[in-house]
Design an enzyme around this catalytic site. Sequence first.
Site, PDB file in Angstrom:
ATOM      1  N   LYS A   1       0.846  -1.216   0.000  1.00 13.02           N
ATOM      2  CA  LYS A   1       0.000   0.000   0.000  1.00 13.02           C
ATOM      3  C   LYS A   1       0.867   1.247   0.000  1.00 13.02           C
ATOM      4  CE  LYS A   1       0.837   1.467   4.371  1.00 13.02           C
ATOM      5  NZ  LYS A   1       1.737   2.540   4.587  1.00 13.02           N
TER       6      LYS A   1
ATOM      7  N   ASP B   1      -2.781  -1.744   9.515  1.00 14.73           N
ATOM      8  CA  ASP B   1      -2.895  -1.717   8.050  1.00 14.73           C
ATOM      9  C   ASP B   1      -3.420  -3.031   7.469  1.00 14.73           C
ATOM     10  OD1 ASP B   1      -1.832   0.859   7.991  1.00 14.73           O
ATOM     11  OD2 ASP B   1       0.221   0.140   7.743  1.00 14.73           O
TER      12      ASP B   1
HETATM   13  O1  C5P Z   1      -0.635  -1.424  14.237  1.00 16.86           O
HETATM   14  P1  C5P Z   1       0.795  -1.662  13.865  1.00 16.86           P
HETATM   15  O2  C5P Z   1       1.403  -2.800  14.632  1.00 16.86           O
HETATM   16  O3  C5P Z   1       1.034  -1.756  12.390  1.00 16.86           O
HETATM   17  O4  C5P Z   1       1.572  -0.355  14.324  1.00 16.86           O
HETATM   18  C1  C5P Z   1       2.966  -0.331  14.488  1.00 16.86           C
HETATM   19  C2  C5P Z   1       3.343   0.849  15.376  1.00 16.86           C
HETATM   20  O5  C5P Z   1       3.148   2.073  14.667  1.00 16.86           O
HETATM   21  C3  C5P Z   1       2.533   0.997  16.643  1.00 16.86           C
HETATM   22  O6  C5P Z   1       3.076   0.231  17.690  1.00 16.86           O
HETATM   23  C4  C5P Z   1       2.629   2.490  16.924  1.00 16.86           C
HETATM   24  O7  C5P Z   1       3.876   2.796  17.537  1.00 16.86           O
HETATM   25  C5  C5P Z   1       2.682   3.101  15.536  1.00 16.86           C
HETATM   26  N1  C5P Z   1       1.337   3.526  15.082  1.00 16.86           N
HETATM   27  C6  C5P Z   1       0.761   4.657  15.642  1.00 16.86           C
HETATM   28  N2  C5P Z   1      -0.479   5.069  15.221  1.00 16.86           N
HETATM   29  C7  C5P Z   1      -1.127   4.395  14.245  1.00 16.86           C
HETATM   30  C8  C5P Z   1      -0.549   3.255  13.642  1.00 16.86           C
HETATM   31  C9  C5P Z   1       0.691   2.842  14.088  1.00 16.86           C
HETATM   32  O8  C5P Z   1       1.354   5.294  16.528  1.00 16.86           O
HETATM   33  N3  C5P Z   1      -2.307   4.824  13.855  1.00 16.86           N
END
Ligand code: C5P
Length: 322
Positions: free
Chosen positions: A11, A142
Amino acid sequence: MTGVTVRVPAKLNLQLAVGPPRADGYHDLVTVFHAVSLFDEVTAQPAKRDGVTVTGEGADRVPSDQDNLALRAVAALRTAVAGPGVDTSGVHITIAKRIPVAAGLAGGSADAAAALVACNELWDGGLSQSKLLEVGARVGSDVAFALLGGTAVGRGRGEQLTPALAPATQYHWVLGFADGHLSTPEVYAALDRLRAASADGAGGPAQARPAQAGPAEPDLDAALMSALRSGEARLVGRALSNDLQPAALSLFPSLRKTLAAGLELGALGALVAGSGPTCVFLAASADRALDLAVSLSGAGVCRSVARVTGPVAGAAVVPPSK
Ligand code: C5P
């Protein structure tokens, strides 16, 4: 059944507006996701116990234990489909990577989404797309979009999705892969620090603005949405934006040179992909994308380049070859 293979896209974020940090450590977002034709392939096969093998681009950086996002997705799906008559025995997941790891293209989330689709099929789990989206959202911010594909507005952590109504325009993108990686949490933390520093340095009384304040409510960019509705690449190129870009550039300063080179070489727009460090360039046509890709590789400002198109569909089973 021997195995199920699913193809899943990378993406881009055509807009990524980031709010202040929430109590749970995440940031509220408004983003415009766009799935592009750079695919990982994920195969699920029956096995005694869950396991994962990763091959291809950046495979050595992907965890092969229970920390692997695809295996976490398998565990989440098993809980969701558990019930009498559903056999959710072990699976071995094989991931053939073409989406670079830690590159801002949501490759890990894509693999998790593909594992959900593959195991739902393998186990005959019968979960609907909307149920899979719910399970995916719990696995990573995502993952839901990698299931949906196309172009969609994401809110919340990015997991609340609304497909964008847009004409069937195909956009031509050039991706500049960097010689290095960025960690998503570190890029978000750098953004919080930059915002805190600029709030402190703004001259106003420190107590007037909470530390780490960003925009209270990130907003969908009307100019980008109207550009997408027009289907005019030139307008879309002008409206690309990413709040994480200054943070990514602060951690990876050489990306400035890459972005500038792409614009000088005629890109309609340029930005860092998600949390980076991949750089994204929009071209006016397939021919222009080819020219740009050749010139960018010649300029020596990235490790390698790829041409992709978007939007493409989300994670889908690859029919077995006859
Ligand atoms: O949800 P995911 O594991 O992909 O997110 C990875 C990291 O990215 C999270 O632990 C956070 O630190 C950061 N993040 C965030 N806000 C979001 C998505 C991700 O702070 N909306």
